[in-house]
Every structure is written in C-alpha cells, then in structure tokens.
Design a protein around this motif. Structure first.
Motif, mmCIF file in Angstrom:
data_model
loop_
_atom_site.group_PDB
_atom_site.id
_atom_site.type_symbol
_atom_site.label_atom_id
_atom_site.label_comp_id
_atom_site.label_asym_id
_atom_site.label_seq_id
_atom_site.Cartn_x
_atom_site.Cartn_y
_atom_site.Cartn_z
ATOM 1 N N LEU A 83 27.112 123.754 111.353
ATOM 2 C CA LEU A 83 26.608 125.125 111.289
ATOM 3 C C LEU A 83 25.149 125.206 111.730
ATOM 4 C CD1 LEU A 83 28.156 126.161 107.851
ATOM 5 C CD2 LEU A 83 29.229 126.049 110.112
ATOM 6 N N ILE A 84 24.379 124.204 111.358
ATOM 7 C CA ILE A 84 22.977 124.154 111.786
ATOM 8 C C ILE A 84 22.892 123.903 113.287
ATOM 9 C CG2 ILE A 84 20.820 122.832 111.573
ATOM 10 C CD1 ILE A 84 21.571 122.379 108.611
ATOM 11 N N LEU B 234 18.880 129.571 108.586
ATOM 12 C CA LEU B 234 18.367 128.271 108.154
ATOM 13 C C LEU B 234 17.378 128.373 106.997
ATOM 14 C CD1 LEU B 234 17.853 126.470 111.583
ATOM 15 C CD2 LEU B 234 19.871 126.490 110.098
ATOM 16 N N ASP B 235 16.910 129.560 106.708
ATOM 17 C CA ASP B 235 15.938 129.738 105.631
ATOM 18 C C ASP B 235 16.579 130.235 104.339
ATOM 19 O OD1 ASP B 235 13.651 129.003 107.198
ATOM 20 O OD2 ASP B 235 13.859 130.927 108.233
ATOM 21 N N ASP B 236 17.904 130.288 104.308
ATOM 22 C CA ASP B 236 18.591 130.761 103.108
ATOM 23 C C ASP B 236 19.874 129.958 102.901
ATOM 24 O OD1 ASP B 236 19.538 132.134 100.952
ATOM 25 O OD2 ASP B 236 19.406 134.125 101.849
ATOM 26 N N ILE B 237 19.701 128.695 102.484
ATOM 27 C CA ILE B 237 20.832 127.800 102.231
ATOM 28 C C ILE B 237 20.748 127.313 100.794
ATOM 29 C CG2 ILE B 237 21.992 125.648 102.859
ATOM 30 C CD1 ILE B 237 20.675 125.904 105.638
ATOM 31 N N ILE B 238 21.789 127.558 100.026
ATOM 32 C CA ILE B 238 21.846 127.111 98.630
ATOM 33 C C ILE B 238 22.997 126.115 98.499
ATOM 34 C CG2 ILE B 238 22.208 127.784 96.224
ATOM 35 C CD1 ILE B 238 21.115 130.562 96.989
ATOM 36 N N LYS C 222 14.633 123.379 104.873
ATOM 37 C CA LYS C 222 14.686 122.929 103.488
ATOM 38 C C LYS C 222 15.755 123.727 102.749
ATOM 39 C CE LYS C 222 9.953 121.214 102.992
ATOM 40 N NZ LYS C 222 8.723 121.254 102.172
ATOM 41 N N VAL C 223 16.707 123.013 102.166
ATOM 42 C CA VAL C 223 17.768 123.665 101.413
ATOM 43 C C VAL C 223 17.390 123.706 99.938
ATOM 44 C CG1 VAL C 223 19.511 122.875 103.058
ATOM 45 C CG2 VAL C 223 19.079 121.541 100.989
ATOM 46 N N GLN C 224 17.912 124.707 99.233
ATOM 47 C CA GLN C 224 17.770 124.763 97.779
ATOM 48 C C GLN C 224 18.946 124.002 97.198
ATOM 49 O OE1 GLN C 224 17.351 128.727 96.264
ATOM 50 N NE2 GLN C 224 16.699 128.053 94.236
ATOM 51 N N PHE C 225 18.650 122.941 96.467
ATOM 52 C CA PHE C 225 19.685 121.979 96.071
ATOM 53 C C PHE C 225 19.601 121.669 94.579
ATOM 54 C CE2 PHE C 225 20.568 117.207 95.788
ATOM 55 C CZ PHE C 225 21.940 117.351 95.679
ATOM 56 N N THR C 226 20.718 121.834 93.892
ATOM 57 C CA THR C 226 20.800 121.441 92.484
ATOM 58 C C THR C 226 22.055 120.612 92.258
ATOM 59 O OG1 THR C 226 19.677 123.476 91.784
ATOM 60 C CG2 THR C 226 20.837 122.218 90.090
ATOM 61 N N PRO C 227 21.905 119.346 91.862
ATOM 62 C CA PRO C 227 23.067 118.516 91.528
ATOM 63 C C PRO C 227 23.429 118.666 90.047
ATOM 64 C CG PRO C 227 21.099 117.168 91.548
ATOM 65 C CD PRO C 227 20.651 118.574 91.864
ATOM 66 N N HIS C 228 24.702 118.463 89.742
ATOM 67 C CA HIS C 228 25.192 118.525 88.369
ATOM 68 C C HIS C 228 26.034 117.288 88.084
ATOM 69 C CE1 HIS C 228 24.506 122.682 89.649
ATOM 70 N NE2 HIS C 228 24.377 123.007 88.372
ATOM 71 N N GLY D 2 34.377 111.571 92.420
ATOM 72 C CA GLY D 2 34.456 112.823 93.154
ATOM 73 C C GLY D 2 33.146 113.587 93.253
ATOM 74 N N ILE D 3 32.995 114.309 94.352
ATOM 75 C CA ILE D 3 31.881 115.229 94.560
ATOM 76 C C ILE D 3 32.462 116.535 95.076
ATOM 77 C CG2 ILE D 3 29.821 115.755 95.931
ATOM 78 C CD1 ILE D 3 29.180 112.817 96.008
ATOM 79 N N LEU D 4 31.983 117.640 94.523
ATOM 80 C CA LEU D 4 32.332 118.960 95.023
ATOM 81 C C LEU D 4 31.031 119.704 95.304
ATOM 82 C CD1 LEU D 4 34.962 120.816 95.395
ATOM 83 C CD2 LEU D 4 34.057 122.016 93.405
ATOM 84 N N ALA D 5 30.841 120.095 96.568
ATOM 85 C CA ALA D 5 29.640 120.826 96.969
ATOM 86 C C ALA D 5 30.022 122.250 97.337
ATOM 87 C CB ALA D 5 28.969 120.144 98.155
ATOM 88 N N THR D 6 29.371 123.221 96.703
ATOM 89 C CA THR D 6 29.551 124.625 97.031
ATOM 90 C C THR D 6 28.279 125.110 97.711
ATOM 91 O OG1 THR D 6 30.975 124.918 95.100
ATOM 92 C CG2 THR D 6 30.118 126.913 96.144
ATOM 93 N N VAL D 7 28.409 125.552 98.953
ATOM 94 C CA VAL D 7 27.240 125.919 99.756
ATOM 95 C C VAL D 7 27.288 127.415 100.059
ATOM 96 C CG1 VAL D 7 25.860 125.343 101.782
ATOM 97 C CG2 VAL D 7 27.411 123.628 100.810
ATOM 98 N N TYR D 8 26.210 128.101 99.741
ATOM 99 C CA TYR D 8 26.109 129.538 99.983
ATOM 100 C C TYR D 8 25.202 129.773 101.187
ATOM 101 C CZ TYR D 8 27.865 129.530 95.197
ATOM 102 O OH TYR D 8 28.611 129.291 94.073
ATOM 103 N N VAL D 9 25.720 130.448 102.202
ATOM 104 C CA VAL D 9 24.961 130.649 103.441
ATOM 105 C C VAL D 9 25.081 132.095 103.915
ATOM 106 C CG1 VAL D 9 25.182 128.259 104.236
ATOM 107 C CG2 VAL D 9 26.967 129.923 104.817
#
Length: 342
Positions: A161-162, A169-173, A228-234, A241-248
């Motif tokens: 996507l990038i 590119l300035d609003d990626i969560i 720069k992405v806004q990133f929070t791991p849990h 397993g890893i599940l990534a939910t990305v809001y764009v």
C-alpha cells in the motif's frame, strides 16, 4: 545435495521450531546444535515433542567444527548474536534470527536496543530478511537478518500500500496482538500462567516498542520520505500467533486490488475474499500469512487485518525460507505443511 546445518541457541522456541521444520526438508541435515547452559543434554530432554528425531547432542558453540557446516542459523539473544557471529568463519552462510543486524543505521540500533553496535562492518553486508520483498538480495547474501515477528506482520499488511501510494502515509494506526511465545522461553514473572491467562494488556505504549525501528526504516525507504506509524502491541494469552489490525485512509476496493496484484505469485501470502477477516487459528504452525481487507463505515477509510504464526512465518519459517534462497533450494522446501486446526 544435502546441506549441513548448525543451529545456535537450539534450546529456545525458535531453535526448536527450526528443528521441527528442517526435519521435513529434503536436502538439509542438522549436524550441530548449541545451547550453552544445556550443553551435554539431548534435544529430547529439552523438547520432548522432538524425541522422534535423531539429533546431535546439545553442545557449546566452541565445540562446533564450522568447516563442516554449510549454513548456520543463529537463534541467540540480541547483543550476544553480534559477538558470536563476528567470530564465525567469514565464508559461512548465516541466517540471524535476532535483532542485531536488522537496522542498517548503527545509531538507530543503539537507540532501540540500548547497546552500541559492535559489528558495524558486518552490518554493511547484512540483507534484511523479509523474503517476499528482498528475495534477489537474499539469494546472493552471506548474512541475512531475520525480521521481528511483529515487524513482519505489519509489513505484510502495509508495504504494497505504501509502495503503490494508495493510503495516507500520515495516518496509519497499527493495533497488534502477539501470543506469549513471542517473548521467548526465559522465565518472566508477568508470563506466569496465573499472571497472564484470562487477561489481555497493551505494552510498550506510546512508541517505545523496538520493532518501530524496523517500521521506520522500511516504510520510510519505500516512501522516499519519513513515515511513522502509530503502533500499540498487546500481549495475547495464547501460545502462538499474531493478529494485526491496521486502520488506514484510502479506498478499500483499491487497497484490495493492490494486495491482489502484489501477492498474486506469493505462495505464503493468502489474500482472503473482500470483507473476510483472518484468524490466528487458521495459520497456526504454518508458514502462511493471511490478509483480509474491509471497508469502514466512514467513507474513505479501510481496515486491513493480517495473521501469521510468530514462531513460523514470523521467525523460524521465514529463516528457513531465506536459507532455501541462499542455498539455491526451492523456496518452499520444508515449509508447505498445512496449518494446525483446531
């Protein structure tokens, strides 16, 4: 041709996963396994689930004859890897699973990992090990630096996507959940069953997670400007397993078509039908990454969800995929096992 393989740090989760995968490889033989604190013990003793495999006894690194090794996997902690790899023969092919050679800028490494880089000259020859995007460089590399498991998941969800310029590119969560094995096998109080199970928590909040160094490096390189992405791991109370939910911000249909074009020929990347969401259940124990795209109720926004197994596609499976490229093997060799379900 049978390639002789050594695994350093074989008593950890990624080391055990490498053994499991390589056992199914048609052209690889494990000839040395190291574990400094468990030297002299058998893998069957350390990992009973591997007792059916005939394996060398665990030993110290100093006891390995590397002249008899074609490729070495290094599954050691960061900082230790730099020290060990610097002392290995200069003609030995190496796949490093630690963080020590992922960041091209030594100052960035020191910032994120808190230690000066002690093998800068080797950093210059290291190739970043995200197989699907650095395939040609990996084929001719001597030293490949495996990605972080969180970093791999986020990149599979965002790199196309990038590159295509279809999102803001300035609003990626990036909201990511990772199972407990991502923290390694060492005993930690917060990972005890009584403290972890039945709970769910964010950590490294506010931009302090080390894998942000990889996101900054790779996404900015793709875009030709800082991203720069806004990133929070849990921390997820699950084993794998890893599940990534990305809001764009972007058109969901265009985003989906971008993924379809980018991953059309990629064996290990599965793009789900539009609107479907992946689950960690459906990639467990495999080298596959599943990606789903859906539109948001807010016009001009989309949600991308990616799932993979942190120990396989996120680490040891990726490492074997890279080794196959380095040794001229079929890229998929030893990696086509179906996911475990349920």
């Amino acid at each position: 041709m049978t390639h002789k393989i050594a695994i350093l740090g074989a008593s950890g989760y990624t080391g055990a996963e490498l053994v499991r995968l390589i056992d199914q490889h048609p052209n690889m033989e494990i000839t040395a396994l190291s574990a400094e604190r468990k030297a002299g013990r058998t893998m069957a003793d350390v990992f009973p689930h591997l007792r059916h495999i005939s394996l060398p006894t665990l030993c110290k690194i100093s006891e390995i004859d590397f002249s008899q090794v074609d490729l070495c996997f290094c599954a050691l902690p960061h900082k230790t890897s730099q020290e060990v790899i610097s002392a290995l023969p200069k003609n030995l092919k190496i796949v490093d699973l630690s963080a020590d050679f992922r960041l091209r800028d030594p100052e960035a490494y020191e910032h994120w990992y808190g230690n000066p880089h002690t093998a800068v000259e080797m950093q210059e020859e290291a190739v970043y090990g995200l197989s699907e995007f650095y395939r040609n460089d990996i084929k001719s590399a001597r030293l490949v630096a495996g990605t972080g498991c969180n970093a791999a998941t986020g990149q599979f969800a965002l790199r196309p996507l990038i590159s295509a310029g279809v999102i803001d590119l300035d609003d990626i969560i990036l909201d990511l959940k990772c199972a407990v094995s991502g923290a390694g096998r060492a005993l930690k109080e917060n990972l005890l069953h009584a403290e972890l199970s039945e709970g769910y928590n964010a950590y490294a909040i506010g931009g302090t997670h080390r894998h942000l160094g990889e996101f900054d490096q790779e996404f900015s390189k793709l875009a030709g400007r800082p991203v720069k992405v806004q990133f929070t791991p849990h921390l997820l109370p699950a084993n794998r397993g890893i599940l990534a939910t990305v809001y764009v911000k972007g058109d969901a249909e265009k985003i989906y078509q971008t993924f379809a074009a980018a991953y059309a020929d990629e064996t290990f990347i599965e793009l789900l039908p539009f609107g479907d969401a992946p689950s960690t259940h459906h990639v467990r124990g495999s080298n596959f990454c599943h990606i789903g795209v859906t539109s948001d109720r807010i016009a001009g926004r989309a949600i991308v969800i990616a799932a993979l197994d942190n120990l396989t596609k996120g680490s040891s499976g990726q490492a074997l995929q890279n080794a196959n490229l380095m040794l001229g093997e079929e890229e998929t060799a030893g990696l086509m096992m179906a996911p475990l379900f349920p």
